[in-house]
Design an enzyme around this catalytic site. Sequence first.
Site, PDB file in Angstrom:
ATOM      1  N   VAL A 161      15.621  13.156 -23.307  1.00  0.00           N
ATOM      2  CA  VAL A 161      15.523  11.971 -22.451  1.00  0.00           C
ATOM      3  C   VAL A 161      16.191  10.736 -23.081  1.00  0.00           C
ATOM      4  O   VAL A 161      15.915   9.614 -22.670  1.00  0.00           O
ATOM      5  CB  VAL A 161      14.053  11.639 -22.091  1.00  0.00           C
ATOM      6  CG1 VAL A 161      13.402  12.805 -21.355  1.00  0.00           C
ATOM      7  CG2 VAL A 161      13.245  11.261 -23.322  1.00  0.00           C
ATOM      8  N   HIS A 162      17.128  11.006 -23.989  1.00  0.00           N
ATOM      9  CA  HIS A 162      17.802   9.959 -24.791  1.00  0.00           C
ATOM     10  C   HIS A 162      17.505   8.498 -24.418  1.00  0.00           C
ATOM     11  O   HIS A 162      16.843   7.774 -25.154  1.00  0.00           O
ATOM     12  CB  HIS A 162      19.314  10.160 -24.724  1.00  0.00           C
ATOM     13  CG  HIS A 162      19.803  11.466 -25.235  1.00  0.00           C
ATOM     14  ND1 HIS A 162      19.689  11.850 -26.547  1.00  0.00           N
ATOM     15  CD2 HIS A 162      20.421  12.506 -24.606  1.00  0.00           C
ATOM     16  CE1 HIS A 162      20.227  13.050 -26.720  1.00  0.00           C
ATOM     17  NE2 HIS A 162      20.682  13.467 -25.552  1.00  0.00           N
TER      18      HIS A 162
END
Length: 316
Positions: A240-241
């Site tokens: 989910v950077h």
Amino acid sequence: MHKVIYDTDPGVDDAMALLFLHRHPEIDLIGITTVFGNASVETTTRNALFLKREWEIPAPVAKGASVTIDAARAEREWPAMVHGDNGLGNIEVPHTIDLPLDPRPAHRFIIDTVRANPGEVRLVAVGRMTNLAMALKEDPQIAGLVKDVVVMGGNFYVPGNVSPVAEANIHGDPEAADIVMTAPWKVVVIGLDVTSITTMSRSYLGAMAARGDAAVKLLDGLSQHYIDFYSHAVEDGMMVHDSCAAVYVVAPALFTTITGAVRVVCGGIADGQTVIKPDGRRFPPGDWDGLPSQIVATGIESQRVIDLIRDTMLRA
Ligand SMILES: [Ca+2]
């Protein structure tokens, strides 16, 4: 309330972070600035307007850079296999969105908004750092007027994701990133050291969408292609950077950090590598000397971050 300007290249993980910033009750999203990266700036700007419309986000959108700050750098191909040809996982998106753009270019929007809110603005930058570097070049004094800069980018004690040593946002404009990291403002670097171990599974996202409203269902839909791409690295889920940087704004206690001067390698086989000189470590005189000490995330409570994302998405 945290006043946030979100600098972004939507982008699938950008979209999740955008919805988080929009929905979190302690965040006042006061602007969205776009940059090229996951797709052309025309496409990322159209995507920002699309998400603004679908999610009824009041913040203005200002269009930003289309090329690297060093114009001599060669163009690279867009990462369509990650984010889809349209930057949003190949879901149906209209060619144009009938919403006005802010008339100013992104870097000018950043300068004006920071000057109008001295000491208050938190810049959350989750694409290439080109707009921020352009703002600093045009008005260096804004460095002293920004509360902090939280960036998703870089990697320090883990490998890169576009080369063995470089992460995509930094690698996409290393000169800009080096300007941002070495400017006299507080930068928090949320890199692959923490984002690559913070994953949301397809089933977790699906369960969230089942409980959530149309906005969360749209997020679920546009994430499917990205999850397919990540199947080589993540067990049926996605890193989910960009949301990790958004979460840091409200929950820094979920991260462990170190401090030190940060430089970005520009050119050669290590192009785009981020390197910290940890405070307290002594070396002979070198290229990290006399630079501001920045904050680099080295640890994260991943499950609590993922749960905070879910809980925030379901607040509508
Ligand atoms: Ca991004």
